[in-house]
Write an enzyme that holds these catalytic residues in place. Structure first.
Site, PDB file in Angstrom:
ATOM      1  N   GLY A 194       0.808  -1.211   0.000  1.00  9.09           N
ATOM      2  CA  GLY A 194       0.000   0.000   0.000  1.00  9.09           C
ATOM      3  C   GLY A 194       0.843   1.263   0.000  1.00  9.09           C
ATOM      4  O   GLY A 194       0.518   2.253  -0.673  1.00  9.09           O
ATOM      5  N   ASP A 195       1.945   1.243   0.750  1.00 12.76           N
ATOM      6  CA  ASP A 195       2.857   2.389   0.767  1.00 12.76           C
ATOM      7  C   ASP A 195       3.488   2.594  -0.609  1.00 12.76           C
ATOM      8  O   ASP A 195       3.665   3.731  -1.068  1.00 12.76           O
ATOM      9  CB  ASP A 195       3.962   2.178   1.800  1.00 12.76           C
ATOM     10  CG  ASP A 195       3.410   1.799   3.165  1.00 12.76           C
ATOM     11  OD1 ASP A 195       2.341   2.311   3.526  1.00 12.76           O
ATOM     12  OD2 ASP A 195       4.054   0.985   3.854  1.00 12.76           O
TER      13      ASP A 195
END
Length: 305
Positions: free
Chosen positions: A250-251
């Site tokens: 997600g990052d």
């Protein structure tokens, strides 16, 4: 310049075990150590995409020294506040048939060190980008994201928030440039069951009504949907590959979105590069390298819904 803040960084100690047995002596067959923290992950991918980034945050003790050493080897700037007591946490992650994690709590952050961080924020200027991502240590006020956004309000700084539940809800009135809930988090925000893309788009638009400028909903292997500020809705199906790593995907998507948007201000490209970075990390042992990002990027197509 793109800045990230990591409030509670860690050393992630990865241990590979064939089969973890509770109450027994378990032996690891392989170990790795990485600096952990959502902001650090975003800065790492941005740096690999040749964008200038500075990591802000807090470190303490010998574990903090190792975090700084590891981050410098990744080649981007760090301007971290050094705490005088305590230790940056160690998170133990056991990978085997199932993944098990034990996360440390981290050091207390005194008010004078929080003030030091806020002084660093004075260097941000118009057209800079700031990423606020992850949980907040118990020693900090639970409205710290709001305090930061209030401080920087009306300065022309794009602020991206990757957070959950009340932490996310409270910043919406300050109009974050991008928020990135996943499917489950979107359900939790509105206490509903989301069954289809129409529902996803409906509730993403509700977040826009509450203040978010762009809403990126990550769907794991099923891809991602972007509801952009210009009312367009874009969908990118998930890339095909073997899942090796559930940490940092997600990052990586956030970093890729920023890089794609800054390239030519096109939201379809932002979604495509974001999806490529997220998928590439999922298919890598650690955060993705550029070669893997490029390979996944070639697979992807963005369609307007």
């Amino acid at each position: 310049m793109i800045y990230t803040i990591t409030f509670n960084p860690s050393l992630d100690y990865i241990m590979h075990v064939d089969c973890f047995e509770e109450g027994e002596t378990n032996r690891s067959k392989q170990e790795e150590i990485y600096p952990g923290g959502k902001g650090f992950n975003v800065s790492t991918i941005l740096s690999r995409l040749n964008l200038e980034t500075t990591a802000l945050g807090f470190v303490a003790g010998f574990t903090g020294e190792e975090i700084v050493k590891e981050l410098k080897e990744r080649g981007f700037d760090c301007d971290l506040c050094q705490l005088e007591s305590g230790l940056s946490r160690i998170n133990v992650k056991m990978k085997g048939a199932k993944e098990t994690e034990i996360n440390g709590s981290g050091p207390d952050i005194p008010q004078e060190k929080l003030d030091e961080l806020f002084e660093k924020l004075d260097y941000l200027k118009e057209n800079d980008t700031l990423v606020l991502a992850g949980s907040i240590p118990s020693s900090l006020p639970d409205d710290i994201y709001e305090q930061i956004m209030k401080k920087l309000d009306q300065q022309g700084i794009k602020i991206i928030v990757d957070a959950t539940n009340d932490l996310l809800k409270k910043v919406l009135p300050y109009h974050p440039f991008l928020i990135k809930p996943n499917h489950r988090e979107l359900e939790e925000l509105f206490n509903v069951k989301i069954e289809n893309k129409e529902d996803l788009i409906h509730y993403a638009r509700k977040l826009q009504e509450q203040g978010a400028i762009n809403v990126l909903v990550s769907l794991g292997k099923d891809g991602a949907i972007l509801v952009s500020e210009d009312t367009h809705v874009y969908y990118c199906a998930g890339a095909k590959g073997k899942l090796l790593n559930s940490v940092g995907s997600g990052d990586s998507m956030v970093a890729g979105f920023i890089a794609g948007y800054l390239k030519d201000k096109k939201y379809d490209e932002a979604l495509k590069l974001g999806s490529a970075c997220g998928g590439a990390t999922a298919f890598s042992e650690d955060l993705a390298e550029v070669s893997m990002i490029q390979e996944v990027y070639k697979q992807l197509q963005v369609e307007e819904l």
